[in-house]
Enzyme design. Structure first.
Site, PDB file in Angstrom:
ATOM      1  N   LEU A 541       0.779  -1.124  -0.015  1.00 21.98           N
ATOM      2  CA  LEU A 541       0.138   0.040   0.066  1.00 21.98           C
ATOM      3  C   LEU A 541       0.720   1.253  -0.070  1.00 21.98           C
ATOM      4  O   LEU A 541       0.440   2.413  -0.431  1.00 21.98           O
ATOM      5  CB  LEU A 541      -1.120   0.000   1.360  1.00 21.98           C
ATOM      6  CG  LEU A 541      -1.928  -1.141   1.240  1.00 21.98           C
ATOM      7  CD1 LEU A 541      -2.608  -1.133   2.526  1.00 21.98           C
ATOM      8  CD2 LEU A 541      -3.012  -1.001   0.346  1.00 21.98           C
ATOM      9  N   GLY A 542       2.173   1.172   0.652  1.00 21.07           N
ATOM     10  CA  GLY A 542       2.916   2.296   0.412  1.00 21.07           C
ATOM     11  C   GLY A 542       4.076   2.194   1.478  1.00 21.07           C
ATOM     12  O   GLY A 542       4.298   0.776   2.127  1.00 21.07           O
ATOM     13  N   GLY A 544       6.732   4.266   4.659  1.00 18.21           N
ATOM     14  CA  GLY A 544       7.018   5.330   5.249  1.00 18.21           C
ATOM     15  C   GLY A 544       8.276   5.202   5.987  1.00 18.21           C
ATOM     16  O   GLY A 544       9.121   4.206   5.796  1.00 18.21           O
ATOM     17  N   PHE A 546       8.738   4.013   9.227  1.00 19.44           N
ATOM     18  CA  PHE A 546       8.707   2.710  10.008  1.00 19.44           C
ATOM     19  C   PHE A 546       9.050   1.445   8.762  1.00 19.44           C
ATOM     20  O   PHE A 546       9.894   0.608   9.111  1.00 19.44           O
ATOM     21  CB  PHE A 546       7.321   2.607  10.547  1.00 19.44           C
ATOM     22  CG  PHE A 546       7.075   1.362  11.495  1.00 19.44           C
ATOM     23  CD1 PHE A 546       7.435   1.574  12.802  1.00 19.44           C
ATOM     24  CD2 PHE A 546       6.887   0.324  10.840  1.00 19.44           C
ATOM     25  CE1 PHE A 546       7.406   0.303  13.576  1.00 19.44           C
ATOM     26  CE2 PHE A 546       6.817  -0.875  11.683  1.00 19.44           C
ATOM     27  CZ  PHE A 546       7.023  -0.859  13.146  1.00 19.44           C
ATOM     28  N   GLY A 547       8.475   1.483   7.756  1.00 17.05           N
ATOM     29  CA  GLY A 547       8.699   0.400   6.753  1.00 17.05           C
ATOM     30  C   GLY A 547       7.542   0.385   5.932  1.00 17.05           C
ATOM     31  O   GLY A 547       6.682   1.252   5.844  1.00 17.05           O
ATOM     32  N   VAL A 549       3.979  -1.033   4.109  1.00 16.83           N
ATOM     33  CA  VAL A 549       2.489  -1.331   4.669  1.00 16.83           C
ATOM     34  C   VAL A 549       1.892  -2.163   3.441  1.00 16.83           C
ATOM     35  O   VAL A 549       1.768  -1.852   2.322  1.00 16.83           O
ATOM     36  CB  VAL A 549       1.733  -0.010   4.994  1.00 16.83           C
ATOM     37  CG1 VAL A 549       0.497  -0.355   5.430  1.00 16.83           C
ATOM     38  CG2 VAL A 549       2.439   0.824   6.179  1.00 16.83           C
ATOM     39  N   LYS A 563       1.720  -3.290   9.054  1.00  9.25           N
ATOM     40  CA  LYS A 563       2.804  -2.425   8.764  1.00  9.25           C
ATOM     41  C   LYS A 563       4.161  -3.020   9.338  1.00  9.25           C
ATOM     42  O   LYS A 563       4.320  -3.596  10.526  1.00  9.25           O
ATOM     43  CB  LYS A 563       2.622  -1.262   9.766  1.00  9.25           C
ATOM     44  CG  LYS A 563       3.617  -0.232   9.858  1.00  9.25           C
ATOM     45  CD  LYS A 563       2.737   1.069  10.587  1.00  9.25           C
ATOM     46  CE  LYS A 563       3.833   2.412  10.846  1.00  9.25           C
ATOM     47  NZ  LYS A 563       3.186   3.397  11.370  1.00  9.25           N
ATOM     48  N   ASP A 660       3.737  14.114  14.747  1.00 10.82           N
ATOM     49  CA  ASP A 660       4.129  13.680  13.373  1.00 10.82           C
ATOM     50  C   ASP A 660       2.947  13.792  12.501  1.00 10.82           C
ATOM     51  O   ASP A 660       2.548  12.921  11.632  1.00 10.82           O
ATOM     52  CB  ASP A 660       4.885  12.379  13.154  1.00 10.82           C
ATOM     53  CG  ASP A 660       5.317  12.184  11.706  1.00 10.82           C
ATOM     54  OD1 ASP A 660       5.739  13.255  11.178  1.00 10.82           O
ATOM     55  OD2 ASP A 660       5.631  11.074  11.512  1.00 10.82           O
TER      56      ASP A 660
END
Length: 826
Positions: A541-542, A544, A546-547, A549, A563, A660
């Site tokens: 899905l995308g 960020g 964090f890593g 998803v 995630k 954030d």
């Protein structure tokens, strides 16, 4: 003499199928005597009147029993119900269709289990009727009396048949004079659903088969491209075919209890699943039944060719407990001959030991259908004598051996050896036959062997004749080598055990770091890998800080977002722990819901509810998607974010500073309602704590307040600043330089309110003022957005250039004499 006739066909009240129909009132006014009727119209009028009187007979009396008789008809929308009120029979229309079909469905739910006229529906204007015809067959007629469907049974005595709907869901046509004489039954003509008591299989002698046939689409019950049935061989198995003959899925052989290639059958209560075989008739049928008859259970072949086992859960609908396809590896022949499929591997297909890809270029591109080839010929293939016995080799040749493969579905097209009663005999039979390439012994089946392009045999080299001196030397060497190897592995085992103990301590420590949270669900890595198709790129899905998803889907149909902490991520265990502990204690409609987490070895994953519309930035910064958010929806999103932040700051049992907030961290559900996500950077404040300092500034610079970005000071007002930037991003594209409400984004048309637009920009500018003390609280923001409260004039906001850390100011005066600061969306 002229007479006036009034014929009124009454509407009968009854339980109706999914789409309602009504009987129509007709008036035949000023009709003349027969002598004045045109003779050419007489047959038409008589047939029409006959049909209308049949309709009158049924509309005036509600059909509420279990049978259709020569004098008892069913007209659309009437139904009949089984004696125990479990099933109904009548007319229905699928979703998004006006066609009318005759079907059987559950009394509790309009789930169709059988369709009669699936390839010959009635049009919406037709007037349907179900009746016993003069030849004794059950038929479906349209408004012109044309037979659209019939049971098509020969030689039924006049007035000697009746149709009855049983509590099993079986519609039977039987003799009146002999109730035990079944002339026809729907269970022998299945649609897409297998119910308890219904059989699937066939007779090889007569060629008759009973198979499930999928619908064409989810809302079109006409004949689809998939069929499911029992393969009529010595060792039966269930197969799903595509277009009649192409194999789409198979279950593996039947062992008199389960299909052995379908391991999930062991974990469900199939306490009545059995096969019946008749050697004399050469027939095989499989059926199922449950001791607990209080629950509704069924197996359905859906329009995608997937077999699903479902049970009805009161209040929750259908619960899926079984699926023939849980991953790509369940598709027939995914990795080709001598290939092995494992969803936890990447790529999922690999060649068995001793084999290599047949088409290496295609294999490297992900096309594995060509399968694999042997690297070395078998003895039978290189035997110069041409013997059919693989052990009749010349001196110096090597014997063939077998490679043992476990936890794999046995190959297709097995040959059954009835004389082999144990695994040793089975191996011997295969060894002496060059056409035998693999064998398996299964309790309940016996010995199975295979030939052709299969997945199980790999050549192992063994010397046939050896010199005794050589044997002694080899024995000594082997003994020495064995002792050395044993010593080495003992040492390795001790080291590994100590390492495992240490690893277990680390894992326990990782899990203990989350504390004793009863509400936290811990997921297994394997189930998440299966749900996300082994974390495939197609499900991504995308990504960020964090890593990545991934989108996932469990067997029961529940969707989720996974995630996964990446090894190269700047975030780590602290952020992982922080996000779990913070969001687990927060419950609000504008905060994303955490379903659980996974902690296994180096894997750290968070599992969230799935948001089908991705994140806010997906719409705001894509010119092709901006028009999908009209002003009303944008303002609702702004209000939702505001309420979510206010909850974090003041209304939750914790005081949380998100730190954030940005467009990519605002997720949108199926109705475009906003949900704040990503709490890895969040901080919990104490009751009297108003501000905190940090040496580690984290977040996205475009959304950071000046005091946080430059000095590491953060507070509620830090979130207020980020919200202001976010608010301006949502509203900014409604404006262009120098003009305010006159040049709203054309994509919004007339959907916006000028006052609301002005208020949003005004509030946004108040939130991004340079000094934290000048910014409003979120409670004040929420009040200003939801009411017509006077707002103070904003002071100049800061912005950060890409090349300098210094703050500058930019001021533009709007044509309406109100001072507004223009800020570029970030």
């Amino acid at each position: 003499m002229t007479r006036n006739h009034h014929l009124r066909v009454l509407h009968a009240v009854s339980n109706k199928p999914p789409t309602n129909r009504v009987c129509v009132q007709f008036e035949l006014a000023d009709m003349v005597t027969t002598s004045r009727i045109d003779k050419a119209l007489l047959p038409f009028l008589l047939s029409s009147l006959t049909f209308f009187f049949l309709a009158l007979d049924n509309c005036s009396t509600a059909v509420d029993n279990t049978t259709v008789t020569p004098t008892q008809y069913i007209t659309d929308p009437q139904t009949i119900t089984s004696s125990g009120e479990i099933f109904k029979l009548g007319f229905f229309s699928p979703a998004n269709s006006t066609n009318r079909y005759v079907g059987i469905w559950y009394n509790k739910t309009p789930t169709i289990v059988w369709v009669a006229n699936k390839d010959n529906p009635l049009s919406d204007s037709s007037f349907g009727i179900i009746k016993i015809a003069d030849d004794g067959n059950l038929v479906i007629l349209n408004g012109q009396g044309v037979v659209l469907w019939t049971t098509n049974v020969s030689n039924i005595a006049f007035n000697n048949s009746v149709a009855e709907l049983l509590d099993t869901g079986n519609l039977v046509l039987r003799q009146v004079s002999d109730n035990t004489m079944i002339l026809w039954q729907s269970f022998e003509h299945p649609s897409d659903t297998l119910m308890p008591g219904m059989m699937m299989g066939g007779n090889r002698r007569t060629g008759k088969t009973q198979q499930l046939i999928s619908w064409k689409t989810e809302s079109d019950p006409s004949t689809g491209i998939f069929t499911a049935g029992i393969e009529l061989t010595n060792i039966p198995q269930a197969v799903i075919w595509n277009n009649g003959s192409q194999r789409h899925w198979r279950s593996g052989p039947w062992n008199n209890r389960i299909f052995i290639g379908f391991p999930k059958m062991d974990s469900i209560p199939l306490n009545g699943f059995y096969a019946s075989r008749d050697a004399q008739e050469d027939s095989t049928y499989v059926t199922f039944s449950y001791a607990d008859t209080s629950s509704l259970r069924r197996f359905v072949l859906d329009h995608n060719g997937i077999g699903l086992g479902e049970t009805w859960v009161e209040g929750n609908g259908w619960y899926r407990f079984l699926s023939t396809v849980d991953s790509e590896c369940d598709t027939y022949g995914k990795c080709g001959p001598f290939g092995s499929c494992n969803m936890l591997d990447s790529p999922i297909c690999s060649c068995l030991r001793g084999f290599e890809p047949k088409f290496k270029v295609e294999w490297s591109k992900g096309n594995w259908s060509g399968g694999c080839l042997r690297k070395m010929e078998l003895l039978c293939e290189r035997n110069r004598t041409g013997s059919s016995n693989r052990n009749s080799s010349l001196e110096g040749d090597k014997e063939d051996g077998f490679l043992k493969l476990e936890t794999m579905k046995v190959p297709d097209f097995a040959y059954w050896l009835a004389n082999s009663t144990n695994i040793e005999d089975c191996e011997k039979e295969c060894l002496v036959n060059c056409s035998c390439l693999a064998y398996s012994y299964e309790s309940g089946i016996g010995c199975m062997t295979w030939g052709g392009s299969l997945h199980t045999e790999v050549p192992q080299r063994r010397d046939v004749k050896k010199n005794s001196k050589v044997i002694i030397i080899i024995t000594v060497l082997i003994g020495t080598f064995t002792i050395s190897v044993c010593t080495y592995f003992c040492w390795r085992w001790m080291v590994k055990r100590r390492g495992k103990q240490k690893k277990d301590i680390i894992e326990i420590s990782d899990q203990n770091m989350l504390g004793d949270n009863q509400d936290l669900k811990l997921f297994k890595f394997e189930e998440l890998a299966i749900a996300t198709n082994n974390f495939s790129g197609a499900n991504k899905l995308g990504e960020g800080g964090f890593g990545p998803v991934y989108k996932g889907k469990f067997i029961d149909g529940e969707k989720l977002a996974v995630k996964r902490l990446s090894k190269g991520s700047g975030q780590g265990l602290e952020e992982f722990k922080n996000e779990v502990l913070v969001i687990l204690k927060l419950q609000h409609r504008n905060l994303v819901r955490l379903l659980g987490c996974c902690i296994e070895e180096e894997e750290k994953m968070l599992i969230y509810e799935y948001m089908p519309n991705k994140s806010l930035d997906f719409f705001l910064f894509d010119p092709t998607k901006q028009a999908l958010l009209d002003w009303r929806k944008r303002f609702q999103i702004i209000e939702g974010i505001s309420r979510g932040i206010l909850y974090l700051h003041r209304d939750s049992r914790l005081r949380v500073i998100h730190r954030d907030l940005k467009a990519s961290n605002i997720l949108l559900d199926e109705n475009l309602n906003p949900k704040i996500s990503d709490f890895g950077m969040a901080r919990i404040f104490g009751g009297n704590e108003l501000q905190a300092n940090t040496k580690r500034v984290v977040g996205t610079y475009g959304y950071m307040s000046p005091e946080y970005a430059m000095e590491g000071r953060f507070s509620e007002k830090s979130d207020v600043f980020s919200f202001g930037v976010l608010l301006l991003e949502i509203t900014w594209r409604l404006w262009k330089e120098g003009k305010c409400t006159e040049i709203v984004d054309e994509a919004l048309g007339d959907s916006y309110s000028p006052l609301e637009v002005m208020r949003c920009i005004h509030v946004g500018l108040l939130c991004v003022q340079k000094r934290a003390i000048d910014r409003p609280t979120m409670s004040a923001v929420d009040l200003m957005l939801s009411s017509e409260t006077d707002c103070p004039l904003p002071k100049e906001p800061p912005f950060t250039s890409e090349t300098s850390s210094e703050f500058d100011f930019l001021q533009i005066v709007c044509t309406n004499n109100v001072t507004i600061t223009m800020v570029e969306g970030r």
